[in-house]
Design a protein around this motif. Sequence first.
Motif, short mmCIF file in Angstrom:
data_model
loop_
_atom_site.label_atom_id
_atom_site.label_comp_id
_atom_site.label_asym_id
_atom_site.label_seq_id
_atom_site.Cartn_x
_atom_site.Cartn_y
_atom_site.Cartn_z
N ILE A 188 24.33 -26.86 17.12
CA ILE A 188 24.67 -28.28 17.25
C ILE A 188 25.72 -28.46 18.34
N TYR A 189 26.72 -27.58 18.36
CA TYR A 189 27.75 -27.64 19.40
C TYR A 189 27.13 -27.51 20.78
N LEU A 190 26.26 -26.51 20.99
CA LEU A 190 25.65 -26.29 22.30
C LEU A 190 24.80 -27.49 22.72
N PHE A 191 24.04 -28.05 21.79
CA PHE A 191 23.26 -29.24 22.12
C PHE A 191 24.19 -30.38 22.58
N GLY A 192 25.22 -30.65 21.78
CA GLY A 192 26.14 -31.73 22.11
C GLY A 192 26.92 -31.49 23.38
N ASP A 193 27.21 -30.22 23.67
CA ASP A 193 27.97 -29.89 24.87
C ASP A 193 27.12 -30.02 26.13
N LYS A 194 25.85 -29.68 26.04
CA LYS A 194 24.97 -29.70 27.22
C LYS A 194 24.25 -31.04 27.40
N HIS A 195 24.21 -31.83 26.34
CA HIS A 195 23.50 -33.11 26.36
C HIS A 195 24.26 -34.14 27.22
N THR A 196 23.53 -34.91 28.00
CA THR A 196 24.15 -35.99 28.77
C THR A 196 24.28 -37.20 27.85
N PRO A 197 25.52 -37.66 27.61
CA PRO A 197 25.72 -38.80 26.70
C PRO A 197 24.98 -40.06 27.17
N ASP A 198 24.47 -40.81 26.21
CA ASP A 198 23.80 -42.08 26.47
C ASP A 198 24.56 -43.16 25.71
N TYR A 199 25.53 -43.76 26.38
CA TYR A 199 26.42 -44.72 25.73
C TYR A 199 25.72 -46.02 25.31
N ASN A 200 24.46 -46.17 25.68
CA ASN A 200 23.70 -47.37 25.29
C ASN A 200 22.78 -47.12 24.11
N SER A 201 22.84 -45.94 23.50
CA SER A 201 21.94 -45.67 22.38
C SER A 201 22.32 -46.54 21.18
N ALA A 202 21.34 -46.79 20.35
CA ALA A 202 21.53 -47.71 19.22
C ALA A 202 21.46 -46.96 17.90
N LEU A 203 22.10 -47.53 16.89
CA LEU A 203 22.02 -47.04 15.52
C LEU A 203 21.55 -48.21 14.67
N TYR A 204 20.32 -48.13 14.19
CA TYR A 204 19.72 -49.22 13.41
C TYR A 204 19.85 -50.55 14.16
N GLY A 205 19.62 -50.52 15.47
CA GLY A 205 19.67 -51.74 16.28
C GLY A 205 21.07 -52.14 16.73
N GLN A 206 22.08 -51.43 16.29
CA GLN A 206 23.47 -51.76 16.65
C GLN A 206 23.91 -50.88 17.82
N ARG A 207 24.64 -51.50 18.74
CA ARG A 207 25.15 -50.76 19.90
C ARG A 207 26.65 -50.99 20.03
N GLY A 208 27.29 -50.09 20.78
CA GLY A 208 28.71 -50.26 21.08
C GLY A 208 29.57 -50.33 19.82
N GLN A 209 30.45 -51.33 19.81
CA GLN A 209 31.39 -51.47 18.69
C GLN A 209 30.68 -51.75 17.37
N ASP A 210 29.55 -52.46 17.44
CA ASP A 210 28.78 -52.71 16.20
C ASP A 210 28.27 -51.40 15.59
#
Length: 172
Positions: free
Chosen positions: A10-32
């Motif tokens: 999990i660490y290696l995946f998260g370390d090598k993965h390019t962050p996507d700051y626009n991804s959603a969680l159940y339709g919510q983005r950012g501060q939501d």
Amino acid sequence: MVPVAVGVGIYLFGDKHTPDYNSALYGQRGQDAVDLKARLGSAMLCLAIIQVGLALWMFGRIPRVRAGGRRVRIGHRVLGFCIFLFSLPIAFHCLVTYGIETTSPRVAIHSFTGCAFYGAFVAKVIVVRSRRLPGWMLPVTGSLLFLGIALLWYTAPLWALNGFSVPGLSST
């Protein structure tokens, strides 16, 4: 070795993965999305506290209370499964959106604890299924899981719900 491999993977995946700051969680983005994860994480902590109580009851560790029977064992197991299910969308969103970050002590602790949490979960499953491991390993792995949930909650949900501040850690 399997629990360590899970945490490191999990660490290696998260370390090598390019962050996507626009991804959603159940339709919510950012501060939501942060607010939603804070609420889900708080629910996880509440369920984990109840699960600790059930474990103490199940093994007869509550003074003047008889050890819990089959219903308590089933309740403990179902609650553990629910906690695990609550954790998955939170962890997925954290990994996809942010990856592993070490920008501040709070964020680094949260990132490393998140990786270790899933390793501890795998260790607990192995201990529960094994008949050859010493009996003291079950409460140790269960305690590590609870500690992981509490530390994850302290470094993220509490931080988000407390105006982006927690006692003892930097505000970033």
